[in-house]
Enzyme design. Structure first.
Site, PDB file in Angstrom:
ATOM      1  N   LEU A   1       0.872  -1.166   0.000  1.00 38.66           N
ATOM      2  CA  LEU A   1       0.000   0.000   0.000  1.00 38.66           C
ATOM      3  C   LEU A   1       0.907   1.212   0.000  1.00 38.66           C
ATOM      4  CD1 LEU A   1      -2.989   0.879   0.111  1.00 38.66           C
ATOM      5  CD2 LEU A   1      -2.805   0.923   2.608  1.00 38.66           C
ATOM      6  N   ASP A   2       0.659   2.146  -0.914  1.00 38.83           N
ATOM      7  CA  ASP A   2       1.536   3.307  -1.052  1.00 38.83           C
ATOM      8  C   ASP A   2       1.712   4.044   0.264  1.00 38.83           C
ATOM      9  OD1 ASP A   2       1.739   2.787  -3.759  1.00 38.83           O
ATOM     10  OD2 ASP A   2       0.129   4.164  -4.304  1.00 38.83           O
ATOM     11  N   THR A   3       2.850   4.681   0.409  1.00 36.66           N
ATOM     12  CA  THR A   3       3.147   5.434   1.624  1.00 36.66           C
ATOM     13  C   THR A   3       2.094   6.501   1.899  1.00 36.66           C
ATOM     14  OG1 THR A   3       5.509   5.065   1.213  1.00 36.66           O
ATOM     15  CG2 THR A   3       4.934   6.783   2.796  1.00 36.66           C
TER      16      THR A   3
END
Length: 223
Positions: A41-43
């Site tokens: 999951l993207d930062t």
């Protein structure tokens, strides 16, 4: 049975356990040894992240061939037109690949936790929330899709992966489950309810009708 961890990953946390020079890592949320993310999951995205120490389970969840549906609530800039939503539904040409058809609908503003830092709004530009369900998970895919449709993403929260959902977990909180591999969705049946041997029997939110989502968090309209 293998253990599965459901984590509500906070904004700004990078999906790794090794130290990072500028971002907090999963070590700040998951004080358990020997577990690893099943997917990423993207930062700058928030919400559901699955972790496990079982290699077979990790591969089964992360492998795109199983096509587990991923449900996102996406705050976008602008007032969506039906043709923009239809473009997302039919598949978007992102240059390096064309996305598979997605389920997309407009939803009421969900009751979420405040984001830290808050979303930056332009007072002269409206915004709204969409529910987007995809079976892929390529790098920054949802953000790229909405940008291509002329609806830049302001905030992105993943609320479900296959049959698992946040169900009230606050940022940084986690829940542990026992999962039988035999009860996981099979190809062509991703997203169905697990069998009687599974410890978690919740499903992803339904995408029918025009009502908003059912999760309940502290309401904060402007984050």
């Amino acid at each position: 049975m293998p253990q599965l961890i459901l984590l509500n990953k906070p904004y700004g946390v990078i999906c790794q356990f090794s130290d990072h020079p500028t971002h907090p890592t999963l070590k700040s949320c998951v004080p358990l040894p020997g577990v690893y993310p099943a997917g990423r999951l993207d930062t700058d995205s928030e919400g559901l992240l699955l972790l496990t120490g079982d290699g077979t389970l990790q591969h089964r969840i992360a492998d795109p061939r199983w096509k587990l549906p991923k449900t996102y609530w996406v705050q976008v800039e602008g007032e969506p037109k039906e043709e923009q939503l239809e473009k997302l539904r039919q598949g978007v040409d992102l240059g390096d690949f064309i996305t598979q058809p997605a389920q997309v609908r407009r939803i009421e503003t969900p009751e979420l936790w405040p984001r830290n830092p808050p979303v930056r709004f332009r007072k002269t530009v409206p915004d709204c929330w969409l529910e987007i369900i995809i079976s892929e998970g390529k790098n920054r895919q949802v953000r790229r899709m909405t940008a291509k449709a002329g609806l830049p993403t302001l905030r992105l929260v993943r609320v479900a992966i296959g049959p698992w959902r946040l169900d009230g977990l606050q940022p940084g909180e986690m829940r542990q489950l026992e999962v039988s591999l035999q009860d996981l969705p099979r190809p062509g049946a991703a997203g169905r309810k697990p069998g009687a041997g599974a410890s978690d029997r919740s499903q992803a939110p339904a995408a029918k009708g025009g009502k908003g989502p059912t999760f309940r968090f502290a309401r904060n309209r402007k984050d």
